[in-house]
Design a protein around this motif. Sequence first.
Motif, mmCIF file in Angstrom:
data_model
loop_
_atom_site.group_PDB
_atom_site.id
_atom_site.type_symbol
_atom_site.label_atom_id
_atom_site.label_comp_id
_atom_site.label_asym_id
_atom_site.label_seq_id
_atom_site.Cartn_x
_atom_site.Cartn_y
_atom_site.Cartn_z
ATOM 1 N N ALA A 146 -2.231 5.574 0.776
ATOM 2 C CA ALA A 146 -1.316 5.618 1.912
ATOM 3 C C ALA A 146 -0.744 7.022 2.075
ATOM 4 C CB ALA A 146 -0.187 4.610 1.715
ATOM 5 N N THR A 147 -0.539 7.427 3.316
ATOM 6 C CA THR A 147 0.069 8.719 3.619
ATOM 7 C C THR A 147 1.466 8.495 4.184
ATOM 8 O OG1 THR A 147 -0.973 8.703 5.811
ATOM 9 C CG2 THR A 147 -2.141 9.838 4.039
ATOM 10 N N PRO A 148 2.452 9.262 3.737
ATOM 11 C CA PRO A 148 3.823 9.023 4.180
ATOM 12 C C PRO A 148 4.013 9.105 5.683
ATOM 13 C CG PRO A 148 3.801 10.452 2.254
ATOM 14 C CD PRO A 148 2.375 10.309 2.694
ATOM 15 N N ASP A 149 3.237 9.953 6.366
ATOM 16 C CA ASP A 149 3.418 10.143 7.803
ATOM 17 C C ASP A 149 2.360 9.424 8.627
ATOM 18 O OD1 ASP A 149 1.327 11.671 6.952
ATOM 19 O OD2 ASP A 149 1.891 13.489 8.072
ATOM 20 N N SER A 150 1.786 8.351 8.080
ATOM 21 C CA SER A 150 0.708 7.660 8.781
ATOM 22 C C SER A 150 1.209 6.990 10.055
ATOM 23 C CB SER A 150 0.085 6.594 7.874
ATOM 24 O OG SER A 150 1.029 5.563 7.636
ATOM 25 N N VAL A 155 -4.265 0.868 6.561
ATOM 26 C CA VAL A 155 -4.623 -0.095 5.513
ATOM 27 C C VAL A 155 -5.160 0.700 4.326
ATOM 28 C CG1 VAL A 155 -6.022 -2.105 4.906
ATOM 29 C CG2 VAL A 155 -5.216 -1.810 7.263
ATOM 30 N N SER A 156 -4.575 0.495 3.144
ATOM 31 C CA SER A 156 -4.952 1.296 1.975
ATOM 32 C C SER A 156 -4.891 0.444 0.716
ATOM 33 C CB SER A 156 -4.014 2.512 1.841
ATOM 34 O OG SER A 156 -2.680 2.089 1.592
ATOM 35 N N GLY A 157 -5.194 1.092 -0.417
ATOM 36 C CA GLY A 157 -5.141 0.433 -1.722
ATOM 37 C C GLY A 157 -4.450 1.334 -2.735
ATOM 38 N N HIS A 158 -5.165 1.646 -3.827
ATOM 39 C CA HIS A 158 -4.798 2.655 -4.820
ATOM 40 C C HIS A 158 -3.704 2.240 -5.797
ATOM 41 C CE1 HIS A 158 -4.208 6.533 -6.703
ATOM 42 N NE2 HIS A 158 -2.954 6.574 -6.303
ATOM 43 N N TYR A 159 -2.614 1.643 -5.324
ATOM 44 C CA TYR A 159 -1.453 1.437 -6.188
ATOM 45 C C TYR A 159 -1.495 0.137 -6.990
ATOM 46 C CZ TYR A 159 0.686 5.439 -3.908
ATOM 47 O OH TYR A 159 0.954 6.709 -3.454
ATOM 48 N N HIS A 160 -2.428 -0.758 -6.686
ATOM 49 C CA HIS A 160 -2.525 -2.033 -7.406
ATOM 50 C C HIS A 160 -1.167 -2.751 -7.438
ATOM 51 C CE1 HIS A 160 -6.021 -0.340 -10.166
ATOM 52 N NE2 HIS A 160 -6.049 0.155 -8.926
ATOM 53 N N ILE A 186 -0.780 -2.369 2.185
ATOM 54 C CA ILE A 186 -1.384 -1.938 0.923
ATOM 55 C C ILE A 186 -1.973 -3.156 0.235
ATOM 56 C CG2 ILE A 186 -0.974 -0.846 -1.310
ATOM 57 C CD1 ILE A 186 1.286 0.722 -0.080
ATOM 58 N N LEU A 187 -3.263 -3.069 -0.125
ATOM 59 C CA LEU A 187 -3.954 -4.192 -0.746
ATOM 60 C C LEU A 187 -3.803 -4.175 -2.259
ATOM 61 C CD1 LEU A 187 -5.256 -4.292 2.098
ATOM 62 C CD2 LEU A 187 -7.420 -4.880 0.970
ATOM 63 N N PRO A 188 -3.867 -5.352 -2.889
ATOM 64 C CA PRO A 188 -3.895 -5.403 -4.349
ATOM 65 C C PRO A 188 -5.266 -4.959 -4.865
ATOM 66 C CG PRO A 188 -4.215 -7.595 -3.449
ATOM 67 C CD PRO A 188 -3.931 -6.686 -2.274
ATOM 68 N N ALA A 189 -5.332 -4.658 -6.152
ATOM 69 C CA ALA A 189 -6.626 -4.361 -6.779
ATOM 70 C C ALA A 189 -7.454 -5.637 -6.828
ATOM 71 C CB ALA A 189 -6.422 -3.797 -8.173
ATOM 72 N N TYR A 190 -8.727 -5.521 -6.485
ATOM 73 C CA TYR A 190 -9.629 -6.671 -6.461
ATOM 74 C C TYR A 190 -10.363 -6.841 -7.792
ATOM 75 C CZ TYR A 190 -12.906 -9.951 -4.204
ATOM 76 O OH TYR A 190 -13.620 -11.060 -3.834
ATOM 77 N N LEU A 204 6.350 3.119 -4.280
ATOM 78 C CA LEU A 204 6.158 2.032 -3.323
ATOM 79 C C LEU A 204 7.416 1.780 -2.503
ATOM 80 C CD1 LEU A 204 4.024 -0.426 -5.497
ATOM 81 C CD2 LEU A 204 3.245 1.080 -3.648
ATOM 82 N N GLN A 205 8.565 1.940 -3.118
ATOM 83 C CA GLN A 205 9.814 1.805 -2.368
ATOM 84 C C GLN A 205 9.917 2.883 -1.288
ATOM 85 O OE1 GLN A 205 12.751 -0.517 -3.273
ATOM 86 N NE2 GLN A 205 10.909 -1.588 -3.921
ATOM 87 N N ASP A 206 9.435 4.086 -1.601
ATOM 88 C CA ASP A 206 9.494 5.171 -0.621
ATOM 89 C C ASP A 206 8.503 4.953 0.519
ATOM 90 O OD1 ASP A 206 11.458 6.404 -2.081
ATOM 91 O OD2 ASP A 206 10.102 7.823 -3.075
ATOM 92 N N LEU A 207 7.345 4.363 0.221
ATOM 93 C CA LEU A 207 6.332 4.144 1.251
ATOM 94 C C LEU A 207 6.677 2.992 2.185
ATOM 95 C CD1 LEU A 207 3.010 4.583 -0.770
ATOM 96 C CD2 LEU A 207 3.695 5.944 1.205
ATOM 97 N N MET A 208 7.225 1.915 1.630
ATOM 98 C CA MET A 208 7.415 0.696 2.403
ATOM 99 C C MET A 208 8.831 0.606 2.957
ATOM 100 S SD MET A 208 4.339 -0.348 1.997
ATOM 101 C CE MET A 208 4.481 -1.857 2.962
#
Length: 237
Positions: A146-150, A155-160, A186-190, A204-208
């Motif tokens: 995820a990018t802060p200025d999106s 739709v992204s992942g990475h953080y599980h 943000i999706l969970p890890a699959y 995650l608090q900063d992104l959401m």
Amino acid sequence: MRLDQSMNTHGFTFAGANLHALPSGALWWPAARLLVVSDLHLGKSERLARRGGALLPPYEAEETLTRLTTDIDRTQAREVICLGDSFDDRAAADALPRAHLDWIARLQAGRRWIWIEGNHDPGPVALAGAHQAEHVHRPLTFRHIATPDSAAGEVSGHYHPKCRLALRGGRAVTRACFLVDDRRLILPAYGAYTGGLQCDAPVLQDLMAPTARAILIGTPPRAVPMPQRKDRERATP
């Protein structure tokens, strides 16, 4: 097409698209016949063994690919997007046994398949499918981190992401989860054995947004308000 009712999905609208969170942690977009998964981390046990780390049962790829096969069969997806970190590193991708490579090839047959670059697996991989830094299928944009200025619709992942909920009697449960607000999802890890980051972590608090929801995977998936840090709760009007 209609979803198999036994899948017990959680439907929600994001950026104007009607989506479903599946119990497995996959995302299904029926109108586009598009299935999205993130952070498969295939080859994780091989990488850990190669680097002298903890030894894990060498079955994580079979578990992950079995779950992916089930989701593809039930949705009859005609397009699949893997949102990065599909392999635990480049060497793990190169070391996949022939049986797993053939399995992936069977899943790809007859459908469009897009590998998004991740931080674990940057650059081209010697597998069929399109290899992209990000992919736009309006109104959604798919990338690994995820990018802060999106713009809205990322739709992204990475953080599980994982969510810990208190239960009666002082007990608690932790589950992998989707995180969603008005701008990003943000999706969970699959993948199996992937671990996770609690959704009250600062990044995650900063992104959401404070109004974000966590959709806990399971049968059925369950949506709850995303837990907030105590200091953020006090600062939120």
